[in-house]
Scaffold this motif. Structure first.
Motif, PDB file in Angstrom:
ATOM      1  N   THR A 120       3.347   0.933  14.809  1.00 44.88           N
ATOM      2  CA  THR A 120       2.381   1.704  14.038  1.00 44.88           C
ATOM      3  C   THR A 120       1.752   2.755  14.923  1.00 44.88           C
ATOM      4  OG1 THR A 120       0.691   0.063  14.517  1.00 44.88           O
ATOM      5  CG2 THR A 120       1.856  -0.147  12.422  1.00 44.88           C
ATOM      6  N   GLY A 121       1.275   3.817  14.321  1.00 46.02           N
ATOM      7  CA  GLY A 121       0.659   4.913  15.057  1.00 46.02           C
ATOM      8  C   GLY A 121      -0.850   4.780  15.049  1.00 46.02           C
ATOM      9  N   ALA A 122      -1.518   5.927  15.049  1.00 43.55           N
ATOM     10  CA  ALA A 122      -2.977   5.941  15.075  1.00 43.55           C
ATOM     11  C   ALA A 122      -3.563   5.398  13.780  1.00 43.55           C
ATOM     12  CB  ALA A 122      -3.465   7.362  15.322  1.00 43.55           C
ATOM     13  N   THR A 123      -2.887   5.643  12.673  1.00 45.16           N
ATOM     14  CA  THR A 123      -3.366   5.160  11.381  1.00 45.16           C
ATOM     15  C   THR A 123      -2.649   3.871  11.025  1.00 45.16           C
ATOM     16  OG1 THR A 123      -3.688   7.438  10.675  1.00 45.16           O
ATOM     17  CG2 THR A 123      -3.709   5.761   8.970  1.00 45.16           C
ATOM     18  N   LEU A 124      -3.416   2.845  10.805  1.00 48.00           N
ATOM     19  CA  LEU A 124      -2.876   1.528  10.494  1.00 48.00           C
ATOM     20  C   LEU A 124      -3.470   1.074   9.170  1.00 48.00           C
ATOM     21  CD1 LEU A 124      -1.309  -1.033  11.431  1.00 48.00           C
ATOM     22  CD2 LEU A 124      -3.425  -1.745  12.522  1.00 48.00           C
ATOM     23  N   VAL A 125      -2.616   0.626   8.264  1.00 52.03           N
ATOM     24  CA  VAL A 125      -3.052   0.131   6.964  1.00 52.03           C
ATOM     25  C   VAL A 125      -2.780  -1.363   6.921  1.00 52.03           C
ATOM     26  CG1 VAL A 125      -2.626   0.264   4.483  1.00 52.03           C
ATOM     27  CG2 VAL A 125      -2.520   2.332   5.865  1.00 52.03           C
ATOM     28  N   TRP A 126      -3.765  -2.126   6.473  1.00 46.12           N
ATOM     29  CA  TRP A 126      -3.565  -3.561   6.278  1.00 46.12           C
ATOM     30  C   TRP A 126      -3.259  -3.767   4.806  1.00 46.12           C
ATOM     31  CZ3 TRP A 126      -2.728  -6.795  10.100  1.00 46.12           C
ATOM     32  CH2 TRP A 126      -3.122  -6.391  11.390  1.00 46.12           C
ATOM     33  N   VAL A 174      -0.744  -7.626   6.073  1.00 46.04           N
ATOM     34  CA  VAL A 174       0.246  -7.289   7.092  1.00 46.04           C
ATOM     35  C   VAL A 174       0.031  -5.837   7.504  1.00 46.04           C
ATOM     36  CG1 VAL A 174       1.979  -8.956   6.329  1.00 46.04           C
ATOM     37  CG2 VAL A 174       1.938  -6.697   5.308  1.00 46.04           C
ATOM     38  N   PRO A 175       0.321  -5.490   8.782  1.00 40.30           N
ATOM     39  CA  PRO A 175       0.159  -4.099   9.218  1.00 40.30           C
ATOM     40  C   PRO A 175       1.292  -3.231   8.683  1.00 40.30           C
ATOM     41  CG  PRO A 175       0.980  -5.451  11.017  1.00 40.30           C
ATOM     42  CD  PRO A 175       0.711  -6.377   9.872  1.00 40.30           C
ATOM     43  N   MET A 176       0.942  -2.043   8.242  1.00 40.10           N
ATOM     44  CA  MET A 176       1.930  -1.104   7.716  1.00 40.10           C
ATOM     45  C   MET A 176       1.507   0.327   8.006  1.00 40.10           C
ATOM     46  SD  MET A 176       2.989  -2.554   3.961  1.00 40.10           S
ATOM     47  CE  MET A 176       4.339  -1.431   3.737  1.00 40.10           C
ATOM     48  N   HIS A 177       2.498   1.223   7.973  1.00 39.80           N
ATOM     49  CA  HIS A 177       2.209   2.653   7.952  1.00 39.80           C
ATOM     50  C   HIS A 177       1.730   3.006   6.550  1.00 39.80           C
ATOM     51  CE1 HIS A 177       5.450   2.541  11.094  1.00 39.80           C
ATOM     52  NE2 HIS A 177       4.522   3.238  11.719  1.00 39.80           N
ATOM     53  N   ALA A 178       0.918   4.026   6.444  1.00 38.41           N
ATOM     54  CA  ALA A 178       0.444   4.455   5.129  1.00 38.41           C
ATOM     55  C   ALA A 178       1.613   4.920   4.262  1.00 38.41           C
ATOM     56  CB  ALA A 178      -0.587   5.565   5.282  1.00 38.41           C
ATOM     57  N   ILE A 179       2.574   5.614   4.856  1.00 35.75           N
ATOM     58  CA  ILE A 179       3.713   6.115   4.094  1.00 35.75           C
ATOM     59  C   ILE A 179       4.575   4.963   3.574  1.00 35.75           C
ATOM     60  CG2 ILE A 179       5.233   6.451   6.081  1.00 35.75           C
ATOM     61  CD1 ILE A 179       6.161   9.056   4.705  1.00 35.75           C
ATOM     62  N   CYS A 180       4.691   3.888   4.335  1.00 36.38           N
ATOM     63  CA  CYS A 180       5.461   2.725   3.892  1.00 36.38           C
ATOM     64  C   CYS A 180       4.753   2.030   2.737  1.00 36.38           C
ATOM     65  CB  CYS A 180       5.687   1.761   5.046  1.00 36.38           C
ATOM     66  SG  CYS A 180       6.728   2.432   6.351  1.00 36.38           S
ATOM     67  N   GLN A 181       3.434   1.937   2.813  1.00 47.02           N
ATOM     68  CA  GLN A 181       2.674   1.336   1.729  1.00 47.02           C
ATOM     69  C   GLN A 181       2.809   2.186   0.464  1.00 47.02           C
ATOM     70  OE1 GLN A 181      -1.621   1.349   1.898  1.00 47.02           O
ATOM     71  NE2 GLN A 181      -1.708  -0.618   0.849  1.00 47.02           N
TER      72      GLN A 181
END
Length: 108
Positions: free
Chosen positions: A30-36, A50-57
């Motif tokens: 993950t980069g600077a932006t992390l989405v749970w 779970v941790p995800m990229h915003a684009i993946c979410q």
């Protein structure tokens, strides 16, 4: 009281940071932006995140309903078996961890 000389100062060395968590969907760091993300939506009783990229979410939310996500649950392999998600993961694998694309606007 004696003054501290420059040699006596305690200079904190930067601590080694733990590596960033990997994205639950694509497996990239993950980069600077992390989405749970809640794999099972909260409205359907999901508690785990779970941790995800915003684009993946965004890709998941665009292609699946809450009912479908509830049935799939925490099984990422079942998500990756879907052709749309498989194609997305292969495409995003070549991108930088901080890559973000704006959602496409619908033509009218």
């Amino acid at each position: 009281m004696a003054r501290k000389r420059r040699d006596d100062w305690d200079i904190d060395e930067p601590e080694e940071q733990a590596p960033p968590p990997t994205c639950w969907l694509c497996g990239r760091p993950t980069g600077a932006t992390l989405v749970w993300h809640h794999p099972v939506p909260k409205s359907r009783g999901g508690r785990e995140t779970v941790p995800m990229h915003a684009i993946c979410q965004n890709a998941l939310m665009t292609n699946f309903t809450n009912s479908q996500l509830e049935r799939i649950g925490m099984d990422v392999d079942q998500l990756l078996a879907e052709p749309v998600i498989d194609k997305f993961v292969k495409w995003v694998a070549k991108k930088d961890p901080d890559f973000h694309a704006a959602p496409a606007k619908k033509g009218r």
